[in-house]
Design a protein around this motif. Structure first.
Motif, PDB file in Angstrom:
ATOM      1  N   VAL A 171      37.885  29.864 -26.744  1.00  0.00           N
ATOM      2  CA  VAL A 171      36.560  29.823 -27.352  1.00  0.00           C
ATOM      3  C   VAL A 171      35.622  30.784 -26.619  1.00  0.00           C
ATOM      4  CG1 VAL A 171      34.630  28.352 -28.034  1.00  0.00           C
ATOM      5  CG2 VAL A 171      36.928  27.377 -27.883  1.00  0.00           C
ATOM      6  N   HIS A 172      34.795  31.474 -27.386  1.00  0.00           N
ATOM      7  CA  HIS A 172      33.709  32.286 -26.815  1.00  0.00           C
ATOM      8  C   HIS A 172      32.474  32.079 -27.683  1.00  0.00           C
ATOM      9  CE1 HIS A 172      31.804  35.482 -24.554  1.00  0.00           C
ATOM     10  NE2 HIS A 172      31.453  36.074 -25.685  1.00  0.00           N
ATOM     11  N   ALA A 201      41.626  35.217 -16.488  1.00  0.00           N
ATOM     12  CA  ALA A 201      41.800  35.418 -17.927  1.00  0.00           C
ATOM     13  C   ALA A 201      40.723  36.347 -18.461  1.00  0.00           C
ATOM     14  CB  ALA A 201      41.725  34.080 -18.653  1.00  0.00           C
ATOM     15  N   PRO A 202      41.087  37.261 -19.355  1.00  0.00           N
ATOM     16  CA  PRO A 202      40.061  38.094 -20.006  1.00  0.00           C
ATOM     17  C   PRO A 202      39.112  37.233 -20.833  1.00  0.00           C
ATOM     18  CG  PRO A 202      42.276  38.976 -20.366  1.00  0.00           C
ATOM     19  CD  PRO A 202      42.441  37.622 -19.772  1.00  0.00           C
ATOM     20  N   LEU A 237      29.694  24.858 -24.083  1.00  0.00           N
ATOM     21  CA  LEU A 237      30.683  25.921 -24.207  1.00  0.00           C
ATOM     22  C   LEU A 237      30.039  27.294 -24.091  1.00  0.00           C
ATOM     23  CD1 LEU A 237      33.162  24.823 -27.033  1.00  0.00           C
ATOM     24  CD2 LEU A 237      33.736  25.506 -24.712  1.00  0.00           C
ATOM     25  N   GLY A 238      30.639  28.108 -23.215  1.00  0.00           N
ATOM     26  CA  GLY A 238      30.355  29.531 -23.167  1.00  0.00           C
ATOM     27  C   GLY A 238      31.640  30.243 -23.524  1.00  0.00           C
ATOM     28  N   SER A 239      32.453  30.522 -22.518  1.00  0.00           N
ATOM     29  CA  SER A 239      33.813  31.031 -22.719  1.00  0.00           C
ATOM     30  C   SER A 239      34.794  30.057 -22.089  1.00  0.00           C
ATOM     31  CB  SER A 239      33.979  32.416 -22.091  1.00  0.00           C
ATOM     32  OG  SER A 239      33.309  33.393 -22.848  1.00  0.00           O
ATOM     33  N   ARG A 240      35.845  29.761 -22.804  1.00  0.00           N
ATOM     34  CA  ARG A 240      36.862  28.854 -22.282  1.00  0.00           C
ATOM     35  C   ARG A 240      38.220  29.294 -22.814  1.00  0.00           C
ATOM     36  NH1 ARG A 240      36.106  23.650 -20.082  1.00  0.00           N
ATOM     37  NH2 ARG A 240      38.055  22.504 -19.853  1.00  0.00           N
ATOM     38  N   LEU A 254      45.297  37.541 -25.383  1.00  0.00           N
ATOM     39  CA  LEU A 254      45.368  36.260 -24.675  1.00  0.00           C
ATOM     40  C   LEU A 254      46.408  35.344 -25.303  1.00  0.00           C
ATOM     41  CD1 LEU A 254      41.588  35.461 -24.119  1.00  0.00           C
ATOM     42  CD2 LEU A 254      43.300  35.542 -22.315  1.00  0.00           C
ATOM     43  N   ALA A 255      46.360  35.231 -26.629  1.00  0.00           N
ATOM     44  CA  ALA A 255      47.246  34.305 -27.325  1.00  0.00           C
ATOM     45  C   ALA A 255      48.712  34.690 -27.162  1.00  0.00           C
ATOM     46  CB  ALA A 255      46.866  34.232 -28.798  1.00  0.00           C
TER      47      ALA A 255
END
Length: 273
Positions: A6-7, A142-143, A129-132, A154-155
């Protein structure tokens, strides 16, 4: 285990999940991201998927208008109700994580909340939530999943790790893009050839490095046609990815030859004396 990345920014949120599940018959595709379209909000989950589906169903069946603010206000009580029902039915102590992302009329921007706990317990954690990125069991950082390209990269790496551990994770990447006035959902790529030449499923003994090399090859391009189920012969590009995969295909071919009945073509020539 599933991937959930999530971003969230005030004007744009990107939420990505995979579609792979494991059941008695093996791997199959499932839904892990649900849009509440009239509220411009999405729910995405990790872990126990019945918890996510129950939460989504109750939100959609509410007898009042809902938006992101109403949903996050109701989530704590809703999760406790679901936990009580899980205990009543003797559910196992599986973990869950639910991301709620949407446009907040109260804040005037896109927001997100992360809920995480055990399905049979009333206690849970809540985070803005920000980036997770999850899971990320690697030593390097992690990028940030702030673009479609970063989500795909990432995926693919997460899927390689999932398969090296024989976990559920893979299938297709589902990506939701949410702005204050728009919600789009698409599938930018296939994360594996679950039904392809190499069935990267339960019991497959591949290292993370070999799987990552396979997933990063051109065979994962969105325009690549998916082979028909049951085909085993790889394309030339796939067979050249690593010596391990190439050697395994040679062994398969040898096993197929041994399984053939004795035919004139396979008989050894007689030596005349």
């Amino acid at each position: 285990m599933s991937l959930l990345n999530v971003h969230v920014t005030p004007q744009l949120a990107l939420v990505a999940v995979d579609t792979d599940g494991i059941g008695p018959a093996g791997h199959f595709e499932i839904c892990k991201l649900y849009p509440v379209a009239h509220a411009n909000t999405i729910l995405a989950g990790q872990g126990e998927r019945r918890f996510l589906l129950e939460a989504f169903s109750r939100i959609c069946l509410a007898d009042r208008s809902v938006d992101y603010d109403v949903i996050v206000e109701a989530m704590p009580g809703l999760l406790r109700v679901l936990a009580a029902g899980a205990r009543q039915h003797g559910a196992p102590d599986h973990r869950y994580a639910i991301a709620v992302v949407g446009y907040s009329p109260a804040e005037g921007c896109v927001c997100g909340r992360w809920y995480e706990g055990v399905v049979t317990r009333d206690q849970f954690e809540v985070h803005s939530l920000g980036s997770r990125v999850g899971p990320w069991p690697f030593e390097d950082r992690a990028p940030v999943p702030d673009s479609v390209e970063n989500h795909v990269a990432l995926a693919r790496r997460q899927t390689a790790w999932h398969k090296s551990k024989d976990y559920a994770g893979g299938g297709r990447l589902i990506l939701a893009e949410l702005t204050p006035d728009q919600l789009n959902i698409r599938s930018p790529c296939r994360l594996e050839w679950e039904w392809g030449y190499y069935k990267l499923g339960r019991g497959a003994q591949y290292s993370e490095a070999h799987l990552l090399a396979f997933l990063e090859s051109g065979n994962c391009a969105p325009t690549q046609p998916v082979p028909a189920p049951g085909r085993r012969k790889p394309t030339r590009a796939a067979s050249e990815i690593s010596p391990l995969l190439k050697a395994q295909e040679v062994l398969r071919a040898a096993a197929d030859r041994e399984a053939l009945p004795d035919t004139p073509q396979r008989r050894q020539p007689r030596v005349l004396r």
